[in-house]
Design a protein around this motif. Structure first.
Motif, PDB file in Angstrom:
ATOM      1  N   LEU A 151      37.268  46.359  41.154  1.00  0.00           N
ATOM      2  CA  LEU A 151      36.616  46.018  42.407  1.00  0.00           C
ATOM      3  C   LEU A 151      35.592  47.090  42.766  1.00  0.00           C
ATOM      4  O   LEU A 151      35.899  48.282  42.770  1.00  0.00           O
ATOM      5  N   VAL A 195      33.754  42.079  41.732  1.00  0.00           N
ATOM      6  CA  VAL A 195      34.530  42.522  40.578  1.00  0.00           C
ATOM      7  C   VAL A 195      33.557  42.759  39.437  1.00  0.00           C
ATOM      8  O   VAL A 195      32.725  41.907  39.119  1.00  0.00           O
ATOM      9  N   GLU A 247      31.933  43.175  48.385  1.00  0.00           N
ATOM     10  CA  GLU A 247      32.798  43.592  47.285  1.00  0.00           C
ATOM     11  C   GLU A 247      32.567  42.640  46.127  1.00  0.00           C
ATOM     12  O   GLU A 247      32.309  41.454  46.338  1.00  0.00           O
TER      13      GLU A 247
END
Length: 107
Positions: free
Chosen positions: A66, A61, A59
Motif C-alpha cells: 500500500l 497498491v 492510497e
C-alpha cells in the motif's frame, strides 16, 4: 517550523507524493544535506497531518504494498509561504550584517 517539516511541505508544494517519493524529493531539495529515514518522515507527516498542513490524497497498491500519497493543504501552502518569507528575511539580515562587516574592513 523544523527544517524537515519545511522540506516536506516544499516537496509537496507541486504535487502529491508517497512516502519514498517525499524522502527522495527532500534529499534533492536539500542538495543531499537532509536524509530522512522513513520512520522520521512518518513522524513529521503525522505532525503535519495533525496540524492540517498536509492531508492524505489517495492510497494505491503497488507491487503488493500500500502506498499512501500526501498532498499540501491550503493551510499548508500558507504556512510554507509564511516560513519561506521568514527564512528569506532572516537570510537578508545576515547578508546585510556581513556586507557591513566587510565594508568596515572587519574580516
Amino acid at each position: 517550523m523544523t527544517e524537515p517539516a519545511f522540506l516536506v511541505l516544499t516537496a509537496l508544494a507541486d504535487q502529491p507524493r508517497h512516502g519514498y517519493g517525499i524522502v527522495q524529493e527532500v534529499e534533492r531539495l536539500s542538495g543531499g544535506r537532509t536524509l530522512l529515514k522513513i520512520g522520521s518522515l512518518y513522524g513529521v507527516l503525522d505532525r503535519l497531518t495533525g496540524d492540517e498542513l498536509v492531508a492524505l490524497d489517495r492510497e494505491e497498491v503497488w507491487q503488493g504494498r500500500l502506498r499512501r500519497y500526501y498532498r499540501l493543504t491550503e493551510s499548508g501552502a500558507r504556512a510554507l509561504e509564511k516560513e519561506a518569507a521568514r527564512l528569506a528575511e532572516n537570510a537578508e539580515h545576515a547578508r546585510g550584517r556581513l556586507r557591513a562587516r566587510y565594508a568596515e574592513g572587519t574580516a
